[in-house]
Design a protein around this motif. Structure first.
Motif, PDB file in Angstrom:
ATOM      1  N   TRP A 108      80.678  44.358  79.145  1.00 54.62           N
ATOM      2  CA  TRP A 108      81.247  44.328  77.737  1.00 54.62           C
ATOM      3  C   TRP A 108      80.029  43.602  76.850  1.00 54.62           C
ATOM      4  CZ3 TRP A 108      83.627  46.420  73.866  1.00 54.62           C
ATOM      5  CH2 TRP A 108      83.981  45.616  72.771  1.00 54.62           C
ATOM      6  N   TYR A 109      79.973  42.199  77.228  1.00 50.41           N
ATOM      7  CA  TYR A 109      78.969  41.598  76.546  1.00 50.41           C
ATOM      8  C   TYR A 109      77.559  42.037  76.715  1.00 50.41           C
ATOM      9  CZ  TYR A 109      82.169  37.997  75.167  1.00 50.41           C
ATOM     10  OH  TYR A 109      83.370  37.492  74.603  1.00 50.41           O
TER      11      TYR A 109
ATOM     12  N   LEU B 283      83.716  43.501  84.328  1.00 51.13           N
ATOM     13  CA  LEU B 283      84.156  44.230  82.965  1.00 51.13           C
ATOM     14  C   LEU B 283      83.780  43.351  81.887  1.00 51.13           C
ATOM     15  CD1 LEU B 283      87.507  46.010  83.944  1.00 51.13           C
ATOM     16  CD2 LEU B 283      85.291  47.043  83.648  1.00 51.13           C
ATOM     17  N   THR B 284      84.126  42.161  81.966  1.00 48.25           N
ATOM     18  CA  THR B 284      83.549  41.265  80.935  1.00 48.25           C
ATOM     19  C   THR B 284      81.923  40.929  80.615  1.00 48.25           C
ATOM     20  OG1 THR B 284      85.719  39.904  81.463  1.00 48.25           O
ATOM     21  CG2 THR B 284      84.156  38.935  79.851  1.00 48.25           C
TER      22      THR B 284
ATOM     23  N   ILE C  15      76.647  45.349  76.877  1.00 44.17           N
ATOM     24  CA  ILE C  15      76.557  46.590  76.021  1.00 44.17           C
ATOM     25  C   ILE C  15      76.496  45.737  74.551  1.00 44.17           C
ATOM     26  CG2 ILE C  15      78.020  48.311  75.142  1.00 44.17           C
ATOM     27  CD1 ILE C  15      78.941  48.876  78.079  1.00 44.17           C
ATOM     28  N   LYS C  16      77.537  44.891  74.278  1.00 41.37           N
ATOM     29  CA  LYS C  16      77.607  44.099  73.050  1.00 41.37           C
ATOM     30  C   LYS C  16      76.106  43.553  72.633  1.00 41.37           C
ATOM     31  CE  LYS C  16      80.562  41.178  70.339  1.00 41.37           C
ATOM     32  NZ  LYS C  16      81.711  40.270  70.406  1.00 41.37           N
TER      33      LYS C  16
ATOM     34  N   TYR D  69      77.004  36.447  77.957  1.00 42.59           N
ATOM     35  CA  TYR D  69      76.613  36.996  79.272  1.00 42.59           C
ATOM     36  C   TYR D  69      76.008  36.115  80.443  1.00 42.59           C
ATOM     37  CZ  TYR D  69      74.586  40.171  82.696  1.00 42.59           C
ATOM     38  OH  TYR D  69      74.151  40.928  84.104  1.00 42.59           O
TER      39      TYR D  69
END
Length: 137
Positions: A121-122, A117-118, A124-125, A8
């Motif tokens: 994603w990170y 979006l990427t 949330i991960k 991130y």
């Protein structure tokens, strides 16, 4: 990448450079369209205000994201993650609903949305990685 927090932070760093180019190009294309194209009603003002608001929000988001670390769970970074949503919506407006669109805008907005979006994603991960039970091997 191994650590979602590190991924991130790398994406925020890359986005800071890409967004500088994105904002300059969008403002330049907006000026070009304002001079050469005829807008009806308040369409030019609406498009311009949305572009300026996106630029301001994204600048604040990037500054907050780079000032802290996701691993530290600082409020600035968490707010930076949440500010991705209005920025995403603003760039989506530029991509889909704007009165006049140039092909370069399609490309640049698509890349910006892919970065968002990427990053989401990170983020949330990373949040889910915090929820895992701690194991001591």
């Amino acid at each position: 990448m191994g650590s979602p927090s590190l991924a991130y932070e790398v994406l925020i760093y890359l986005n800071s450079f890409y967004f500088g180019m994105f904002a300059c190009c969008e403002l330049g294309m907006g000026l070009l369209k304002a001079i050469n194209l005829s807008y009806t009603g308040h369409t030019l003002a609406k498009d311009s205000v949305i572009l300026v608001v996106v630029c301001i929000l994204e600048t604040v988001r990037i500054r907050m994201g780079r000032s802290g670390s996701l691993a530290e769970r600082d409020w600035k970074v968490i707010l930076s993650v949440f500010l991705t949503i209005p920025c995403f919506m603003g760039v989506s407006y530029i991509l889909v609903l704007q009165a006049y669109k140039l092909r370069l805008e399609y490309l640049m907005c698509t890349l910006q949305l892919a970065l968002y979006l990427t990053e989401i994603w990170y983020a949330i991960k990373f949040v889910f990685s915090l929820c895992r039970p701690v194991t001591y091997d």
